[in-house]
Scaffold this active site. Structure first.
Site, PDB file in Angstrom:
ATOM      1  N   GLU A  93       5.430 -12.486 -25.585  1.00 39.18           N
ATOM      2  CA  GLU A  93       5.117 -11.286 -25.207  1.00 39.18           C
ATOM      3  C   GLU A  93       5.951 -10.247 -25.280  1.00 39.18           C
ATOM      4  O   GLU A  93       4.845  -9.035 -25.720  1.00 39.18           O
ATOM      5  CB  GLU A  93       4.240 -11.849 -23.756  1.00 39.18           C
ATOM      6  CG  GLU A  93       4.711 -11.628 -22.598  1.00 39.18           C
ATOM      7  CD  GLU A  93       3.389 -11.952 -21.618  1.00 39.18           C
ATOM      8  OE1 GLU A  93       2.468 -11.786 -21.535  1.00 39.18           O
ATOM      9  OE2 GLU A  93       3.932 -13.225 -20.646  1.00 39.18           O
ATOM     10  N   ASN A 132       0.196  -0.356   5.864  1.00 36.24           N
ATOM     11  CA  ASN A 132       0.636  -0.871   5.329  1.00 36.24           C
ATOM     12  C   ASN A 132       2.152  -2.350   5.352  1.00 36.24           C
ATOM     13  O   ASN A 132       3.041  -2.110   6.152  1.00 36.24           O
ATOM     14  CB  ASN A 132       1.794  -0.349   4.642  1.00 36.24           C
ATOM     15  CG  ASN A 132       2.180  -1.305   2.541  1.00 36.24           C
ATOM     16  OD1 ASN A 132       2.135  -1.958   2.271  1.00 36.24           O
ATOM     17  ND2 ASN A 132       3.861  -0.874   2.570  1.00 36.24           N
ATOM     18  N   GLY A 133       1.286  -3.343   5.151  1.00 29.75           N
ATOM     19  CA  GLY A 133       1.840  -4.704   6.193  1.00 29.75           C
ATOM     20  C   GLY A 133       0.704  -5.628   6.229  1.00 29.75           C
ATOM     21  O   GLY A 133      -0.281  -5.441   6.033  1.00 29.75           O
ATOM     22  N   CYS A 162       0.906  -1.645   0.031  1.00 26.03           N
ATOM     23  CA  CYS A 162       0.481   0.588   0.171  1.00 26.03           C
ATOM     24  C   CYS A 162       0.763   1.355   0.418  1.00 26.03           C
ATOM     25  O   CYS A 162       2.551   1.043  -0.149  1.00 26.03           O
ATOM     26  CB  CYS A 162      -0.754   0.011   1.089  1.00 26.03           C
ATOM     27  SG  CYS A 162      -2.118  -1.268   1.548  1.00 26.03           S
ATOM     28  N   LYS A 203       7.227 -15.494 -22.026  1.00 26.91           N
ATOM     29  CA  LYS A 203       7.130 -14.352 -21.390  1.00 26.91           C
ATOM     30  C   LYS A 203       8.290 -13.765 -22.777  1.00 26.91           C
ATOM     31  O   LYS A 203       8.082 -12.810 -22.953  1.00 26.91           O
ATOM     32  CB  LYS A 203       8.884 -14.885 -20.144  1.00 26.91           C
ATOM     33  CG  LYS A 203       7.587 -14.703 -19.149  1.00 26.91           C
ATOM     34  CD  LYS A 203       7.326 -13.796 -18.322  1.00 26.91           C
ATOM     35  CE  LYS A 203       5.412 -13.492 -18.337  1.00 26.91           C
ATOM     36  NZ  LYS A 203       4.845 -14.049 -18.234  1.00 26.91           N
ATOM     37  N   ARG A 232       1.117   1.549  -5.646  1.00 26.43           N
ATOM     38  CA  ARG A 232       1.538   0.193  -5.012  1.00 26.43           C
ATOM     39  C   ARG A 232       0.285  -0.257  -4.693  1.00 26.43           C
ATOM     40  O   ARG A 232       0.806  -1.333  -3.970  1.00 26.43           O
ATOM     41  CB  ARG A 232       2.317   1.488  -3.790  1.00 26.43           C
ATOM     42  CG  ARG A 232       3.513   1.571  -4.208  1.00 26.43           C
ATOM     43  CD  ARG A 232       4.086   2.489  -2.520  1.00 26.43           C
ATOM     44  NE  ARG A 232       4.070   1.361  -1.747  1.00 26.43           N
ATOM     45  CZ  ARG A 232       5.432   0.665  -1.318  1.00 26.43           C
ATOM     46  NH1 ARG A 232       6.018   0.654  -2.293  1.00 26.43           N
ATOM     47  NH2 ARG A 232       5.288   0.377  -0.442  1.00 26.43           N
ATOM     48  N   GLU A 242       6.671 -21.570 -19.509  1.00 27.80           N
ATOM     49  CA  GLU A 242       6.452 -19.974 -18.788  1.00 27.80           C
ATOM     50  C   GLU A 242       7.726 -19.338 -19.883  1.00 27.80           C
ATOM     51  O   GLU A 242       7.165 -18.267 -20.353  1.00 27.80           O
ATOM     52  CB  GLU A 242       6.790 -20.016 -17.916  1.00 27.80           C
ATOM     53  CG  GLU A 242       6.779 -18.785 -16.822  1.00 27.80           C
ATOM     54  CD  GLU A 242       5.991 -17.646 -17.154  1.00 27.80           C
ATOM     55  OE1 GLU A 242       4.583 -18.096 -17.711  1.00 27.80           O
ATOM     56  OE2 GLU A 242       5.536 -16.919 -17.266  1.00 27.80           O
ATOM     57  N   LYS A 295      -3.256  -6.207 -19.020  1.00 29.60           N
ATOM     58  CA  LYS A 295      -2.762  -6.803 -18.180  1.00 29.60           C
ATOM     59  C   LYS A 295      -3.971  -7.651 -17.685  1.00 29.60           C
ATOM     60  O   LYS A 295      -3.499  -9.037 -16.446  1.00 29.60           O
ATOM     61  CB  LYS A 295      -2.485  -5.779 -17.121  1.00 29.60           C
ATOM     62  CG  LYS A 295      -2.245  -6.478 -15.834  1.00 29.60           C
ATOM     63  CD  LYS A 295      -0.609  -6.786 -15.634  1.00 29.60           C
ATOM     64  CE  LYS A 295      -0.353  -7.440 -14.855  1.00 29.60           C
ATOM     65  NZ  LYS A 295       0.548  -9.052 -14.742  1.00 29.60           N
ATOM     66  N   TRP A 340      -3.710  -1.339  -1.337  1.00 30.59           N
ATOM     67  CA  TRP A 340      -4.043  -2.840  -1.683  1.00 30.59           C
ATOM     68  C   TRP A 340      -4.123  -3.765  -0.952  1.00 30.59           C
ATOM     69  O   TRP A 340      -3.696  -3.896  -0.194  1.00 30.59           O
ATOM     70  CB  TRP A 340      -2.499  -3.340  -2.677  1.00 30.59           C
ATOM     71  CG  TRP A 340      -2.401  -4.217  -3.140  1.00 30.59           C
ATOM     72  CD1 TRP A 340      -1.759  -5.462  -2.913  1.00 30.59           C
ATOM     73  CD2 TRP A 340      -2.642  -5.060  -4.447  1.00 30.59           C
ATOM     74  NE1 TRP A 340      -2.291  -6.459  -4.342  1.00 30.59           N
ATOM     75  CE2 TRP A 340      -2.777  -5.298  -4.993  1.00 30.59           C
ATOM     76  CE3 TRP A 340      -3.397  -3.592  -5.588  1.00 30.59           C
ATOM     77  CZ2 TRP A 340      -3.238  -6.383  -6.408  1.00 30.59           C
ATOM     78  CZ3 TRP A 340      -3.404  -3.775  -6.805  1.00 30.59           C
ATOM     79  CH2 TRP A 340      -3.546  -5.486  -7.576  1.00 30.59           C
ATOM     80  N   HIS A 368       9.945 -36.099 -32.994  1.00 30.72           N
ATOM     81  CA  HIS A 368       8.767 -36.388 -33.664  1.00 30.72           C
ATOM     82  C   HIS A 368       8.690 -35.004 -34.509  1.00 30.72           C
ATOM     83  O   HIS A 368       7.339 -35.809 -34.075  1.00 30.72           O
ATOM     84  CB  HIS A 368       7.567 -36.713 -32.397  1.00 30.72           C
ATOM     85  CG  HIS A 368       8.292 -37.836 -31.716  1.00 30.72           C
ATOM     86  ND1 HIS A 368       8.081 -39.211 -31.865  1.00 30.72           N
ATOM     87  CD2 HIS A 368       8.662 -37.745 -30.163  1.00 30.72           C
ATOM     88  CE1 HIS A 368       8.002 -39.834 -31.085  1.00 30.72           C
ATOM     89  NE2 HIS A 368       9.013 -39.459 -29.932  1.00 30.72           N
TER      90      HIS A 368
HETATM   91  C1  AGP Z   1       1.235 -13.800 -18.816  1.00 34.65           C
HETATM   92  O1  AGP Z   1       2.942 -12.651 -19.062  1.00 34.65           O
HETATM   93  C2  AGP Z   1       0.339 -12.603 -19.205  1.00 34.65           C
HETATM   94  N1  AGP Z   1       0.023 -10.961 -19.184  1.00 34.65           N
HETATM   95  C3  AGP Z   1      -0.860 -13.323 -19.532  1.00 34.65           C
HETATM   96  O2  AGP Z   1      -0.665 -14.859 -19.966  1.00 34.65           O
HETATM   97  C4  AGP Z   1      -1.987 -13.340 -18.302  1.00 34.65           C
HETATM   98  O3  AGP Z   1      -0.833 -14.576 -17.454  1.00 34.65           O
HETATM   99  C5  AGP Z   1      -2.564 -13.856 -18.090  1.00 34.65           C
HETATM  100  O4  AGP Z   1      -3.506 -13.538 -18.919  1.00 34.65           O
HETATM  101  C6  AGP Z   1      -3.806 -14.990 -17.120  1.00 34.65           C
HETATM  102  O5  AGP Z   1      -3.641 -13.412 -16.269  1.00 34.65           O
HETATM  103  P1  AGP Z   1      -4.642 -13.761 -14.793  1.00 34.65           P
HETATM  104  O6  AGP Z   1      -3.652 -14.376 -14.252  1.00 34.65           O
HETATM  105  O7  AGP Z   1      -4.738 -12.073 -13.709  1.00 34.65           O
HETATM  106  O8  AGP Z   1      -6.180 -14.502 -15.081  1.00 34.65           O
END
Ligand code: AGP
Length: 606
Positions: free
Chosen positions: A486, A99-100, A2, A483, A27, A479, A601, A75, A502
Site C-alpha cells: 500500500e 491531555n492524558g 490531545c 504494508k 493530536r 500484514e 484513511k 482526541w 502447492h
Molecule cells: C491499513 O494499513 C489500511 N490503510 C487499511 O487496510 C485499513 O486497515 C482498513 O481500511 C480498515 O480500516 P479501519 O481499521 O479504520 O476499519
C-alpha cells in the site's frame, strides 16, 4: 492524545489559542475549545467537531477579549465527542484543559459527588476541575499539589483560576507539555508547532513540575515548592517537521509511538496485574456462554483479527472465525445468539465493517467493538466497545492502531481463559507482566532502524516480493505484505510457508525476493526447510527471526534478529521490522508515504 495551548501576554489570547490549536489538530480533532479571561470573568467557548466548527461558534458568540487564556483540541478517550465533553472544563474557581487519562477518576468522582458536586460531562477532566475546586483555598499551587497526590494516570494540565486573572498554571506527567518563552508574553503547549509562529525558545517540563506563568515571569516549582531553573531549548524544526515531531513522516512517528500506545492501552485495563473489564459482555457468565467467536474487520484490522483467532483458540478453545467484513455482510453467515461477534476498526467508520456489525445485531448476536476513535459509528452501535488508546493515527497505513488492536486481543484471550478456569490467576498475571515488558523490547528494535533501511535498499527495485511464515508468522506475513504494497506499490504476496510447494513456488526464480518470518520455536525448522526450498531455486531471502532461535547466519542472504519474547507475544515485536521495511522501501522509491495513491484513511463507502 490531545492538544493544549495557553497564552498570557499583550496580544488577544483568542487568536493565538485558535492558531495554536490548528497546529495541534494532528493530536486530536473531534472537538475543541478556549477559555479566556474577559473583564475578570472566564469566558468559555467550545464545540464538537473540527477547528472550523469552533471558529464558527466564536464568531457566533463573539470573540472573548482578553490577553490570558487556555485552549484544547480533543482526541476523546472518556466520553464521546460532544459540546459538553469538550474542553475546557470548569468549576466555580477555575477552567482546565487536560491531555492524558486519569485512571482513578471514577473513584474520585464518587467521592466528590458525596460532597455535593454535580457533574455534567462524562470526562475524567471534569473530575480534575472539581477536585481542584474542592482543595482550592486561594492558592493555586497548593490546590494543584494536593490533587496531584491523589490522581493516578497521565496528564498535561493547563489551568486558569478566576481570582488570578493574569496567570496560567500548568503541570505534566507522562503527557508532554512545554513552556514557550516570548517577549512580554509566554505560552504553554503540548508541542512546538502551536507556538513556533511566536517563539522558538522553550522549556521542557519534567514530571510534576508546576508552572506559574505570567506575561513577565515563568515560575517553575517542584512539589515541595522549590524554585527550579531550566535549560532553554531552541526549536530548529520548520512547522511541517514540527507537526511530525521531527519525524519525516507521520507513519514513522506513529511507528515510534507504539511502545507508548501499547502502555496506554494495556495498563489502565490491568488491576492487581490481571485484566479487568467492566462490560457486561465480558463478565464471567457471558464469557462462559459463548460457543463461537467471529472476528470481523477489513485490511490491517482483519490481520489483527487473525492474531486474535490464534490466541482465542490456543487459550480458550472457543472456535474462532476471522471474516473480511465485505464478505461477511453478503455471505449470509451462520450465527447463533450464543456467539460473540468482535468488530475491529481503527476509524470506527469503515462502511463494510459497520454493515457487518449491523448484520450481527439484526441476528441478535452480541457485538463487541475494538475501536480507536471514541464516539465513532461502530463504537456507538456495538453492544460494547473497548477503546484502544493509540491516539490519532494520521498516516493512511495503519501501524500503532494495529499493534494496540492485537494487544487488546491478548488481554481478552487472557481474560476469557481465566474466566473459563483454563488459566489460574497466577498464569494470567505472568502473561500480563510479560506484555508489560514488550514496550521496552519494541524500543530495542526502534533503536536499529538503519538495519531495516539497509534491507529495504536491497529490495527497493523489486517488482514482486513474497512474505512467508507459519502460524502467527503467517498472520504477520499478511500484514507485512499489505504494508509494503500500500505504500511502496511493489506487488507482494503473503503465503503460508507450507503452501509454497502447492503452486506458488513456481514463481520463485533467480533473485526473487522472499521475506521469511521465523519467531515460533515449534515451527521454525519447518519454515527453515521452506527457506531452503526457495533459496535452492534462486530466491534472495531476508529472514526476520527471533534472536532466541538456533538459526545459522548462512540460512539466508540477510538475517534481521528480533529481540526474544515469549513466542506467543512475538507478533507485538515482529510487526515493527515489517512496518519499517515497508516504510523505508516506500521512502527509497520516492512514494508519498503518508498519503499513498488511491487510498483513504477511512473507507466510509462500499
Ligand atoms: C491499513 O494499513 C489500511 N490503510 C487499511 O487496510 C485499513 O486497515 C482498513 O481500511 C480498515 O480500516 P479501519 O481499521 O479504520 O476499519
Amino acid at each position: 492524545m490531545c492538544g493544549i495551548v495557553g497564552y498570557v501576554g499583550k496580544q488577544q489570547a483568542s487568536d493565538i489559542l485558535v492558531n495554536g490549536l490548528r497546529k495541534l489538530e494532528y493530536r486530536g480533532y473531534d472537538s475543541s475549545g478556549i477559555a479566556v479571561f474577559e473583564q475578570g470573568q472566564i469566558k468559555v467557548i467550545k464545540a464538537k467537531g473540527r477547528m472550523d466548527d469552533l471558529e464558527d461558534k466564536i464568531l457566533e458568540l463573539g470573540k472573548p477579549k482578553g490577553v490570558c487564556g487556555i485552549g484544547h483540541t480533543r482526541w476523546a478517550t472518556h466520553g464521546e465527542p460532544s459540546d459538553i465533553n469538550s474542553h475546557p472544563h470548569g468549576s466555580k474557581t477555575l477552567s482546565i484543559v487536560h491531555n492524558g487519562i486519569i485512571e482513578n477518576y471514577l473513584e474520585l468522582k464518587a467521592r466528590l459527588e458525596a460532597h455535593g458536586y454535580v457533574f455534567e460531562s462524562e470526562t475524567d477532566t471534569e473530575v480534575l476541575a472539581k477536585l481542584l475546586d474542592y482543595f482550592y483555598e486561594g492558592n493555586p499551587f497548593e490546590a494543584i499539589k494536593r490533587v496531584l497526590h491523589r490522581v493516578h494516570g497521565s496528564y498535561a494540565l493547563g489551568m486558569i483560576f478566576k481570582d488570578h486573572p493574569d496567570q496560567i498554571f500548568a503541570v505534566r506527567k507522562d503527557s508532554p507539555l512545554i513552556v514557550g518563552l516570548g517577549t512580554d508574553e509566554n505560552f504553554i503547549a503540548s508541542d512546538i508547532p502551536a507556538i513556533l509562529r511566536y517563539t522558538k525558545n522553550y522549556y521542557l517540563l519534567e514530571e510534576n513540575e508546576i508552572v506559574t506563568l505570567s506575561d513577565q515571569n515563568v515560575l517553575i516549582q517542584n512539589l515541595d515548592g522549590e524554585m527550579l531553573t531550566k535549560e532553554v531549548f531552541t526549536a530548529k524544526w520548520d512547522l511541517e517537521a514540527a507537526e511530525k515531531g521531527g519525524f519525516p513522516h507521520f507513519m514513522l512517528k506513529e511507528i515510534f509511538e507504539q511502545p507508548e500506545a501499547l502502555r496506554k492501552t494495556i495498563s489502565p485495563r490491568l488491576k492487581n496485574g490481571l485484566p479487568e473489564f467492566e462490560l457486561d459482555l465480558l463478565q464471567q457468565d457471558a464469557v462462559n456462554r459463548y460457543q463461537k467467536i467471529h472476528i470481523v474487520a477489513c485490511g490491517t484490522a482483519m490481520h489483527a483479527g487473525m492474531v486474535g483467532k490464534a490466541l482465542f483458540e490456543k487459550w480458550t478453545r472457543i472456535p474462532t472465525d476471522v471474516a473480511i467484513a465485505s464478505e461477511f455482510r453478503y455471505n449470509d453467515p451462520i450465527l447463533s445468539k450464543e456467539d460473540l461477534v468482535i468488530i475491529v476498526s481503527q476509524s470506527g467508520e469503515t462502511a463494510d465493517t459497520l454493515a457487518a456489525l449491523r448484520l450481527a445485531k439484526q441476528r441478535g448476536v452480541p457485538t463487541l467493538a475494538i475501536v480507536n476513535v471514541v464516539g465513532s459509528s461502530i463504537a456507538r452501535e456495538a453492544d460494547g466497545v473497548l477503546y484502544t488508546w493509540a491516539g490519532p493515527e494520521i498516516a493512511v497505513a495503519s501501524t500503532k492502531a494495529y499493534t494496540v488492536q492485537i494487544s487488546m486481543f491478548y488481554l481478552l484471550a487472557f481474560h476469557f481463559a481465566r474466566m473459563r478456569k483454563l488459566f489460574t490467576d497466577e498464569e494470567t498475571a505472568v502473561y500480563c507482566q510479560k506484555m508489560l515488558e514488550i514496550p521496552e523490547k519494541m524500543n530495542e528494535i526502534l533503536q536499529h532502524t538503519d538495519e531495516c533501511k539497509y534491507y529495504a535498499s536491497r529490495f527497493q527495485n523489486s517488482s514482486d516480493l513474497f512474505f512467508i511464515g507459519r502460524g502467527l508468522d503467517y498472520s504477520m506475513s499478511l500484514e507485512g505484505s499489505l504494508k509494503l504494497k500500500e505504500i511502496s506499490y511493489i506487488h507482494s504476496e503473503a503465503y503460508a510457508a507450507g503452501e509454497l510447494k502447492h503452486g506458488t513456488i513456481s514463481l520463485i526464480t533467480d533473485r526473487v525476493p522472499v521475506v521469511a518470518l521465523m519467531t515460533q520455536p515449534k515451527l521454525y525448522e519447518k519454515t527453515l526447510s521452506n527457506v531452503k526450498e526457495v533459496k535452492t531455486r534462486g530466491a534472495c531471502v531476508l529472514l526476520m527471526a527471533s534472536s532466541g532461535l538456533p538459526v545459522s547466519e548462512e540460512s539466508a542472504d540477510y538475517i534481521l534478529w528480533i529481540p526474544e519474547a515469549d513466542d506467543i507475544l512475538m507478533p507485538l515485536l515482529s510487526v515493527i521490522p515489517l512496518q519499517l521495511f515497508a516504510y523505508y522501501t516506500a521512502v527509497l522509491r520516492g512514494c508519498d508515504v503518508d498519503k499513498p495513491r488511491n487510498l483513504a484513511k477511512s473507507v466510509t463507502v462500499e
